[in-house]
Write a protein that holds these residues in place. Structure first.
Motif, short mmCIF file in Angstrom:
data_model
loop_
_atom_site.label_atom_id
_atom_site.label_comp_id
_atom_site.label_asym_id
_atom_site.label_seq_id
_atom_site.Cartn_x
_atom_site.Cartn_y
_atom_site.Cartn_z
N CYS A 1 -5.63 -1.12 -3.74
CA CYS A 1 -4.83 -0.16 -4.50
C CYS A 1 -5.68 1.05 -4.85
O CYS A 1 -6.81 1.16 -4.37
N ILE B 1 -5.28 -7.27 -2.24
CA ILE B 1 -4.28 -6.20 -2.20
C ILE B 1 -4.99 -4.92 -2.62
O ILE B 1 -5.28 -4.73 -3.80
N ARG C 1 1.97 -6.80 -3.53
CA ARG C 1 2.01 -5.88 -2.39
C ARG C 1 3.21 -4.95 -2.47
O ARG C 1 3.15 -3.80 -2.03
N HIS D 1 -5.79 -13.66 -0.66
CA HIS D 1 -5.15 -12.34 -0.60
C HIS D 1 -5.94 -11.27 -1.34
O HIS D 1 -6.26 -11.44 -2.52
N ALA E 1 0.91 -12.66 -4.57
CA ALA E 1 0.38 -11.65 -3.64
C ALA E 1 1.52 -10.82 -3.06
O ALA E 1 1.44 -9.59 -2.97
N GLN F 1 -9.30 -4.94 3.94
CA GLN F 1 -8.61 -6.05 3.27
C GLN F 1 -9.08 -7.40 3.83
O GLN F 1 -9.45 -8.30 3.07
#
Ligand SMILES: *Cc1c(COP(=O)(O)O)cnc(C)c1O
Length: 379
Positions: free
Chosen positions: A53, A51, A210, A49, A206, A38
Motif C-alpha cells: 500500500c 498487501i 486487497r 499474504h 487478505a 509482494q
C-alpha cells in the motif's frame, strides 16, 4: 541520523536499471515490480499474504478497516510511539486507549493493557518500537482471553524476529492477526518516497484488505466496501526489490554499530543501554531479535537535554523519540487519563536520546560520537 546517499551508491546500478525498465514499460501502478516485491516479501517474512500500500499510516488504517472495527470500539496502544499509530484509530472514529510502556525495552506493557480492557475493547496495537518486537506472547495471550484483534505496528522492526516461549520463531509483523509496515526512506527497508504494506496469514482478511486498498473494488467498477486509494508505486517497488535481498545485511550492519556503541558506553553511571525483550542484549552475533531502527539510550541524572544541546553544538545529529508522550498531545488527551498511569512514558520522554544509526556508520564515526558523548558526561 541516516546516510541514504551512501546506501544508494552501493545499489545504484540495479536501482537505475529497474527504474529504466519501469519507465519504459509505463506500468506505474501495480505491474510486475509490485508483484515481484509482494512475492519476495511474502517469502522473506514467511507469511501467506503481503498487501502493498501507499505508506505505513495507511497500512494501519486499512488493517483496522479490514478487521471491521466500528466507531466507538476501543483500541489499546502504546503511549510511547509515533503519532501515526494513534492518529488512524482516532480518524476512524474508534476510541484510542493509550497505555504505559515497559521501562527497559520501551514496549507496550502487557499488565497495563490488561488493566485497560473494557467490554468495548476490540483490538490491541502493539508497536515494535526501535527495531524489536513487543512482548508478543503476553499480548497474544491477553488477546485470546478477551477475543481481541492484534494489529502489529511493524514500521520500525522489519526483519526482526520474535521467539516465543514455546520456541517458535516468527518474523515481526506476522504474529498477530495483521501486521502493518512502512517503507519511508529512513526505515530499515526504505524506498525513495512513501510506501507501506500489510501482512497476514488469514486468507479472507487478505482478500478484504486487497479490495480496501483499491477503492473497495474486487471486480472492476464494483465497489463492495468503502475503500481508499492506497497503492505502492511501481518505482518504489523497484527500489524495494533492489533492497529486500540486502535487508538482512543492512540489519547486521545496524547491529554491529549498536554493538560498538554499547561497548563504548557500557557501565557509565549516566547511561542506560538499550535492553532487548528477550534479554540477550540483541547483539549476540547470531541474534536477529533486534534490528536497531533506532539506537536509543537513557541518559539519567537529568543530563539528557544538556547532552542534546552539546551534540548540536558539535554538529553530531541526534533525536529524541519521543519528546512528548501521546497522552499529553492536544489531539489525543483524554480526561480519563491519570498521570500516575504514565509514569514510565513521562520519565522516558525526559531521558531518551537516539544516536545516528544506519548502514553506513563506520568505526571512525562511532568513535567520534561516543568520545564526544563520554567527554561531555565526564566533564
Ligand atoms: C513511520 C511509522 C509509521 C508511519 O509510517 P509512514 O509510512 O510514515 O506513514 C507508523 N508507526 C510507526 C511506529 C512509525 O515509526
Amino acid at each position: 541520523m541516516v546516510d541514504l546517499q551512501g546506501q544508494y551508491r552501493d545499489i545504484q546500478t540495479e536501482v537505475n536499471e529497474r527504474f529504466t525498465s519501469v519507465l519504459e514499460s509505463a506500468a506505474f501502478i501495480n505491474g510486475p515490480e509490485v508483484q515481484e516485491f509482494q512475492k519476495a516479501l511474502e517469502a522473506y517474512l514467511g507469511v501467506k499474504h503481503v498487501i502493498p500500500c501507499a505508506n505505513g499510516t495507511d497500512a494501519l488504517q486499512i488493517a483496522m478497516m479490514g478487521l471491521g472495527l466500528q466507531p466507538g470500539d476501543e483500541v489499546i496502544t502504546a503511549d510511547f510511539t509515533f503519532a501515526a499509530t494513534v492518529e488512524v484509530i482516532a480518524l476512524l472514529g474508534l476510541t484510542p486507549v493509550l497505555v504505559d510502556v515497559l521501562p527497559d525495552t520501551f514496549m507496550i506493557d502487557p499488565a497495563s493493557v490488561a488493566r485497560a480492557i473494557t467490554p468495548k475493547t476490540k483490538a490491541i496495537v502493539p508497536v515494535h518500537l526501535f527495531g524489536q518486537t513487543a512482548p508478543m506472547d503476553d499480548i497474544m495471550e491477553i488477546a485470546t482471553k478477551y477475543n481481541l484483534k492484534v494489529i502489529e505496528d511493524n514500521a520500525q522492526a522489519i526483519g526482526a524476529t520474535f521467539t516465543s516461549v514455546n520456541g517458535t520463531k516468527k518474523m515481526a509483523g506476522t504474529i498477530g492477526h495483521v501486521g502493518a509496515t512502512s517503507f519511508f526512506p529512513s526505515k530499515n527497508l526504505g524506498c525513495y518516497g512513501d510506501g507501506g504494506a500489510l501482512f497476514t496469514n488469514d486468507d479472507a482478511l487478505a482478500h478484504t484488505l486487497r479490495g480496501i486498498v483499491n477503492h473497495g473494488m474486487y471486480e472492476r467498477y464494483h465497489h463492495d466496501v468503502v475503500g481508499v486509494n492506497s497503492r505502492l508505486d511501481a518505482l518504489q517497488a523497484a527500489v524495494l526489490n533492489a533492497k529486500l535481498p540486502r535487508l538482512d545485511s543492512y540489519n547486521a550492519k545496524r547491529r554491529a554499530a549498536a554493538k560498538a556503541y554499547n561497548a563504548a558506553f557500557k557501565g557509565h553511571p549516566d547511561i542506560e543501554l538499550p535492553k532487548t525483550v528477550n534479554g540477550c542484549e540483541g547483539i549476540c552475533d547470531s541474534c536477529d531479535c533486534h534490528v536497531f531502527h533506532q539506537y536509543t539510550l537513557k541518559i539519567t541524572h537529568g543530563k539528557r537535554d544538556a547532552l542534546v544541546a552539546h551534540l548540536a553544538s558539535e554538529a553530531i545529529p541526534c533525536g529524541v523519540y519521543y519528546p512528548i508522550p501521546l497522552h499529553k498531545q492536544k489531539a489525543y488527551t483524554n480526561d480519563s487519563y491519570k498521570e500516575t498511569d504514565f509514569t514510565v512514558t513521562n520519565t522516558l520522554s525526559e531521558q531518551v536520546i537516539s544516536l545516528p544509526m544506519h548502514t553506513e556508520l563506520d568505526a571512525a564515526q562511532i568513535s567520534h560520537i561516543t568520545k564526544t558523548i563520554l567527554n561531555f558526561l565526564n566533564s
